[in-house]
Design a protein around this motif. Structure first.
Motif, PDB file in Angstrom:
ATOM      1  N   GLU A  40     -10.369   1.269 -11.384  1.00 27.56           N
ATOM      2  CA  GLU A  40      -9.089   1.561 -11.463  1.00 27.56           C
ATOM      3  C   GLU A  40      -8.489   1.786  -9.947  1.00 27.56           C
ATOM      4  O   GLU A  40      -7.238   1.285  -9.771  1.00 27.56           O
ATOM      5  N   ALA A  41      -9.355   2.258  -9.028  1.00 25.32           N
ATOM      6  CA  ALA A  41      -8.734   2.682  -7.837  1.00 25.32           C
ATOM      7  C   ALA A  41      -8.710   1.410  -6.854  1.00 25.32           C
ATOM      8  O   ALA A  41      -7.874   1.102  -6.254  1.00 25.32           O
ATOM      9  N   VAL A  42      -9.613   0.234  -7.275  1.00 24.62           N
ATOM     10  CA  VAL A  42      -9.374  -0.846  -6.578  1.00 24.62           C
ATOM     11  C   VAL A  42      -8.226  -1.885  -6.952  1.00 24.62           C
ATOM     12  O   VAL A  42      -7.738  -2.382  -6.363  1.00 24.62           O
ATOM     13  N   MET A  48     -14.402  15.068  -1.629  1.00 24.91           N
ATOM     14  CA  MET A  48     -15.309  14.109  -1.310  1.00 24.91           C
ATOM     15  C   MET A  48     -14.686  12.649  -1.258  1.00 24.91           C
ATOM     16  O   MET A  48     -15.256  11.918  -0.477  1.00 24.91           O
ATOM     17  N   ALA A  49     -13.907  12.455  -2.273  1.00 27.96           N
ATOM     18  CA  ALA A  49     -13.393  10.915  -2.313  1.00 27.96           C
ATOM     19  C   ALA A  49     -12.513  10.574  -1.008  1.00 27.96           C
ATOM     20  O   ALA A  49     -12.694   9.469  -0.409  1.00 27.96           O
ATOM     21  N   LEU A  50     -11.580  11.731  -0.809  1.00 32.16           N
ATOM     22  CA  LEU A  50     -10.831  11.196   0.525  1.00 32.16           C
ATOM     23  C   LEU A  50     -11.594  11.154   1.666  1.00 32.16           C
ATOM     24  O   LEU A  50     -11.510  10.137   2.715  1.00 32.16           O
ATOM     25  N   LYS A 101      -3.539   7.264  -3.215  1.00 31.19           N
ATOM     26  CA  LYS A 101      -3.180   8.050  -4.663  1.00 31.19           C
ATOM     27  C   LYS A 101      -4.495   8.830  -5.072  1.00 31.19           C
ATOM     28  O   LYS A 101      -5.637   7.746  -5.362  1.00 31.19           O
ATOM     29  N   VAL A 102      -5.021   9.833  -5.203  1.00 34.91           N
ATOM     30  CA  VAL A 102      -6.137  10.405  -5.676  1.00 34.91           C
ATOM     31  C   VAL A 102      -6.170  10.835  -7.317  1.00 34.91           C
ATOM     32  O   VAL A 102      -5.352  11.470  -7.657  1.00 34.91           O
ATOM     33  N   VAL A 103      -7.175  10.093  -7.973  1.00 32.38           N
ATOM     34  CA  VAL A 103      -6.919  10.356  -9.502  1.00 32.38           C
ATOM     35  C   VAL A 103      -8.198  11.468  -9.671  1.00 32.38           C
ATOM     36  O   VAL A 103      -9.306  11.132  -9.025  1.00 32.38           O
TER      37      VAL A 103
END
Length: 164
Positions: free
Chosen positions: A160-162, A86-88, A130-132
């Protein structure tokens, strides 16, 4: 509309995204758009929030985010592989370079021994690709509480992603 801590977190995400020049998107299931809602409470959020996907059904996850049917069949919607996909998918199908996803069982029903009420999977991806993944088990604390706690976690992961 949102508790003060959520408003503060959302404002911090928007500010960090502005400073980093990063567009963001969300992919939400059990939160039904609350993460995007929190972000849009911030004046000027349109400069960095590209879009939010509310993909409550499996069909929506597939159609809008490109989540593979076999992932849903093998692991179920409430799972790490689906949260990651979903995030990707939110990044791939938007102008965003960072996204966060949320999929879980908010309750009061719908839980099982393997996937109890309060189980929520999150994933976030940033400009590095990178996916967390994070799993939380909030317990049967009530639908509203599960959803608000999920918004808190999602905003933290998006931050964190930003900034990664």
């Amino acid at each position: 509309m949102f508790p003060e801590d959520i408003q503060t977190s959302a404002a911090s995400v928007i500010q960090a995204a502005l400073e980093a020049g990063v567009m963001v998107s969300t992919a939400e299931s059990c939160t039904g758009g609350l993460v995007s809602g929190a972000l849009t409470e911030v004046a000027g959020s349109s400069a960095v929030l590209d879009r939010g996907f509310v993909t409550y059904s499996n069909e929506a996850k597939t159609d809008l985010l490109g989540v593979a049917d076999d992932l849903l069949a093998r692991f179920g919607a409430v799972s790490e592989p689906v949260a990651r996909a979903m995030a990707l998918g939110a990044v791939a199908r938007s102008r965003a370079a960072a996204s966060v996803s949320v999929t879980g069982v908010a309750g009061p029903g719908g839980g099982s021994a393997d996937k109890p009420v309060g189980l929520v999977h999150f994933a976030a991806v940033g400009p590095s690709g990178k996916v967390v993944h994070v799993e939380r088990r909030f317990g049967d604390i009530g639908r509203d509480a599960v959803r608000l706690e999920s918004v808190r976690v999602a905003l933290g992961l998006l931050m964190e992603a930003v900034t990664a």
